[in-house]
Write a protein that holds these residues in place. Structure first.
Motif, PDB file in Angstrom:
ATOM      1  N   LYS A  51       0.844  -1.140   0.109  1.00 14.93           N
ATOM      2  CA  LYS A  51       0.062   0.146   0.247  1.00 14.93           C
ATOM      3  C   LYS A  51       0.864   1.338   0.184  1.00 14.93           C
ATOM      4  O   LYS A  51       1.931   1.319   0.789  1.00 14.93           O
ATOM      5  CB  LYS A  51      -0.881   0.051   1.315  1.00 14.93           C
ATOM      6  CG  LYS A  51      -1.792   1.069   1.223  1.00 14.93           C
ATOM      7  CD  LYS A  51      -2.868   1.177   2.380  1.00 14.93           C
ATOM      8  CE  LYS A  51      -3.702   2.218   2.452  1.00 14.93           C
ATOM      9  NZ  LYS A  51      -4.712   2.254   3.510  1.00 14.93           N
ATOM     10  N   ASP A  52       0.590   2.240  -0.817  1.00 14.53           N
ATOM     11  CA  ASP A  52       1.124   3.479  -1.158  1.00 14.53           C
ATOM     12  C   ASP A  52       2.509   3.659  -1.603  1.00 14.53           C
ATOM     13  O   ASP A  52       3.227   4.476  -1.627  1.00 14.53           O
ATOM     14  CB  ASP A  52       1.349   4.183   0.437  1.00 14.53           C
ATOM     15  CG  ASP A  52      -0.171   4.479   0.855  1.00 14.53           C
ATOM     16  OD1 ASP A  52      -1.055   4.604   0.105  1.00 14.53           O
ATOM     17  OD2 ASP A  52      -0.293   4.532   2.266  1.00 14.53           O
ATOM     18  N   LEU A  53       2.836   2.363  -2.121  1.00 12.47           N
ATOM     19  CA  LEU A  53       4.330   2.324  -2.795  1.00 12.47           C
ATOM     20  C   LEU A  53       4.241   3.047  -4.207  1.00 12.47           C
ATOM     21  O   LEU A  53       3.013   3.134  -4.840  1.00 12.47           O
ATOM     22  CB  LEU A  53       4.600   0.814  -3.108  1.00 12.47           C
ATOM     23  CG  LEU A  53       5.128   0.052  -1.943  1.00 12.47           C
ATOM     24  CD1 LEU A  53       5.780  -1.367  -2.403  1.00 12.47           C
ATOM     25  CD2 LEU A  53       6.149   0.662  -1.138  1.00 12.47           C
ATOM     26  N   VAL A  54       5.232   3.691  -4.658  1.00 14.21           N
ATOM     27  CA  VAL A  54       5.236   4.329  -5.958  1.00 14.21           C
ATOM     28  C   VAL A  54       5.987   3.507  -6.980  1.00 14.21           C
ATOM     29  O   VAL A  54       7.112   3.039  -6.865  1.00 14.21           O
ATOM     30  CB  VAL A  54       5.920   5.772  -5.886  1.00 14.21           C
ATOM     31  CG1 VAL A  54       5.970   6.396  -6.979  1.00 14.21           C
ATOM     32  CG2 VAL A  54       5.155   6.484  -4.655  1.00 14.21           C
ATOM     33  N   VAL A  55       5.069   3.298  -8.168  1.00 15.79           N
ATOM     34  CA  VAL A  55       5.834   2.729  -9.153  1.00 15.79           C
ATOM     35  C   VAL A  55       7.014   3.381  -9.884  1.00 15.79           C
ATOM     36  O   VAL A  55       6.713   4.596 -10.047  1.00 15.79           O
ATOM     37  CB  VAL A  55       4.657   2.283 -10.128  1.00 15.79           C
ATOM     38  CG1 VAL A  55       5.618   1.485 -11.394  1.00 15.79           C
ATOM     39  CG2 VAL A  55       3.630   1.373  -9.645  1.00 15.79           C
ATOM     40  N   GLN A  56       8.265   3.042  -9.697  1.00 18.14           N
ATOM     41  CA  GLN A  56       9.341   3.300 -10.479  1.00 18.14           C
ATOM     42  C   GLN A  56       9.269   3.244 -12.166  1.00 18.14           C
ATOM     43  O   GLN A  56       9.538   4.219 -12.920  1.00 18.14           O
ATOM     44  CB  GLN A  56      10.567   2.913  -9.874  1.00 18.14           C
ATOM     45  CG  GLN A  56      11.772   3.516 -10.296  1.00 18.14           C
ATOM     46  CD  GLN A  56      13.033   3.204  -9.729  1.00 18.14           C
ATOM     47  OE1 GLN A  56      13.091   2.595  -8.619  1.00 18.14           O
ATOM     48  NE2 GLN A  56      14.136   3.471 -10.371  1.00 18.14           N
TER      49      GLN A  56
ATOM     50  N   VAL B  66       7.594  -6.812 -14.871  1.00 20.03           N
ATOM     51  CA  VAL B  66       7.978  -6.908 -13.624  1.00 20.03           C
ATOM     52  C   VAL B  66       7.605  -5.357 -13.333  1.00 20.03           C
ATOM     53  O   VAL B  66       7.747  -4.654 -14.052  1.00 20.03           O
ATOM     54  CB  VAL B  66       9.678  -6.850 -13.512  1.00 20.03           C
ATOM     55  CG1 VAL B  66      10.314  -6.503 -12.059  1.00 20.03           C
ATOM     56  CG2 VAL B  66      10.135  -8.162 -14.052  1.00 20.03           C
ATOM     57  N   ILE B  67       6.919  -5.109 -12.056  1.00 18.33           N
ATOM     58  CA  ILE B  67       6.786  -4.048 -11.641  1.00 18.33           C
ATOM     59  C   ILE B  67       7.577  -3.509 -10.555  1.00 18.33           C
ATOM     60  O   ILE B  67       7.521  -4.139  -9.502  1.00 18.33           O
ATOM     61  CB  ILE B  67       5.086  -3.779 -11.030  1.00 18.33           C
ATOM     62  CG1 ILE B  67       4.201  -4.017 -12.119  1.00 18.33           C
ATOM     63  CG2 ILE B  67       4.791  -2.496 -10.575  1.00 18.33           C
ATOM     64  CD1 ILE B  67       2.594  -4.372 -11.681  1.00 18.33           C
ATOM     65  N   GLU B  68       8.414  -2.248 -10.514  1.00 14.80           N
ATOM     66  CA  GLU B  68       9.331  -2.185  -9.671  1.00 14.80           C
ATOM     67  C   GLU B  68       8.870  -0.805  -9.048  1.00 14.80           C
ATOM     68  O   GLU B  68       8.417   0.031  -9.603  1.00 14.80           O
ATOM     69  CB  GLU B  68      10.442  -1.889 -10.291  1.00 14.80           C
ATOM     70  CG  GLU B  68      11.440  -2.863 -11.000  1.00 14.80           C
ATOM     71  CD  GLU B  68      12.823  -2.654 -11.617  1.00 14.80           C
ATOM     72  OE1 GLU B  68      13.162  -1.300 -11.676  1.00 14.80           O
ATOM     73  OE2 GLU B  68      13.448  -3.495 -12.045  1.00 14.80           O
ATOM     74  N   PHE B  69       9.106  -0.731  -7.685  1.00 13.74           N
ATOM     75  CA  PHE B  69       8.689   0.355  -6.907  1.00 13.74           C
ATOM     76  C   PHE B  69       9.901   0.992  -6.231  1.00 13.74           C
ATOM     77  O   PHE B  69      11.090   0.651  -6.411  1.00 13.74           O
ATOM     78  CB  PHE B  69       7.853  -0.220  -5.545  1.00 13.74           C
ATOM     79  CG  PHE B  69       6.478  -0.949  -5.947  1.00 13.74           C
ATOM     80  CD1 PHE B  69       5.335  -0.004  -6.157  1.00 13.74           C
ATOM     81  CD2 PHE B  69       6.609  -2.208  -5.942  1.00 13.74           C
ATOM     82  CE1 PHE B  69       4.459  -0.819  -6.774  1.00 13.74           C
ATOM     83  CE2 PHE B  69       5.587  -2.896  -6.439  1.00 13.74           C
ATOM     84  CZ  PHE B  69       4.212  -2.245  -6.607  1.00 13.74           C
ATOM     85  N   THR B  70       9.765   2.246  -5.930  1.00 18.49           N
ATOM     86  CA  THR B  70      10.873   3.088  -5.730  1.00 18.49           C
ATOM     87  C   THR B  70      11.555   2.661  -4.405  1.00 18.49           C
ATOM     88  O   THR B  70      12.695   3.181  -4.228  1.00 18.49           O
ATOM     89  CB  THR B  70      10.196   4.584  -5.437  1.00 18.49           C
ATOM     90  OG1 THR B  70       9.298   4.626  -4.338  1.00 18.49           O
ATOM     91  CG2 THR B  70       9.843   5.311  -6.629  1.00 18.49           C
ATOM     92  N   ASN B  71      10.923   1.728  -3.476  1.00 15.63           N
ATOM     93  CA  ASN B  71      11.599   1.278  -2.469  1.00 15.63           C
ATOM     94  C   ASN B  71      12.535   0.173  -2.736  1.00 15.63           C
ATOM     95  O   ASN B  71      13.019  -0.604  -1.880  1.00 15.63           O
ATOM     96  CB  ASN B  71      10.856   1.129  -1.279  1.00 15.63           C
ATOM     97  CG  ASN B  71       9.944  -0.221  -1.469  1.00 15.63           C
ATOM     98  OD1 ASN B  71       9.674  -0.503  -2.615  1.00 15.63           O
ATOM     99  ND2 ASN B  71       9.078  -0.368  -0.411  1.00 15.63           N
ATOM    100  N   GLY B  72      12.655  -0.515  -3.855  1.00 12.46           N
ATOM    101  CA  GLY B  72      13.518  -1.748  -4.111  1.00 12.46           C
ATOM    102  C   GLY B  72      12.397  -2.826  -4.216  1.00 12.46           C
ATOM    103  O   GLY B  72      12.728  -3.989  -4.883  1.00 12.46           O
TER     104      GLY B  72
END
Length: 85
Positions: free
Chosen positions: A23-28, A49-55
């Motif tokens: 929840k609330d992750l941002v897609v990079q 692959v969906i990568e988020f800003t937090n790795g």
């Protein structure tokens, strides 16, 4: 026959876990697996692959045992599916 109460309990447990982590992750960015990643997973095809800003990342699999890559479906009229390649 599946026990409906058990199935609903599993859904609640997994929904809580997924929401806690995702929840609330941002897609990079969105990309497809590299040949090296496909080989490391022992798969035949490259999954989105969906990568988020937090790795953290999400990879589509054909099943919950990770037997091969899978596709991602959306409800957007201009992008109904991110296919396995």
């Amino acid at each position: 026959m599946k026990n409906k109460n058990t199935e609903e309990a599993y859904k609640r447990v997994w929904s809580r876990k997924a929401n806690k982590i995702l929840k609330d992750l941002v897609v990079q960015r969105v990309r497809w697996m590299t040949e090296k990643e496909v080989s490391e997973y022992g798969w035949m095809g490259s999954a989105p692959v969906i990568e988020f800003t937090n790795g953290v990342f999400i990879v589509a699999s054909m099943d919950d045992e990770g037997n091969d890559s899978g596709a991602l479906f959306t409800n957007h009229k201009d992008l109904l599916v991110l296919p396995r390649i």
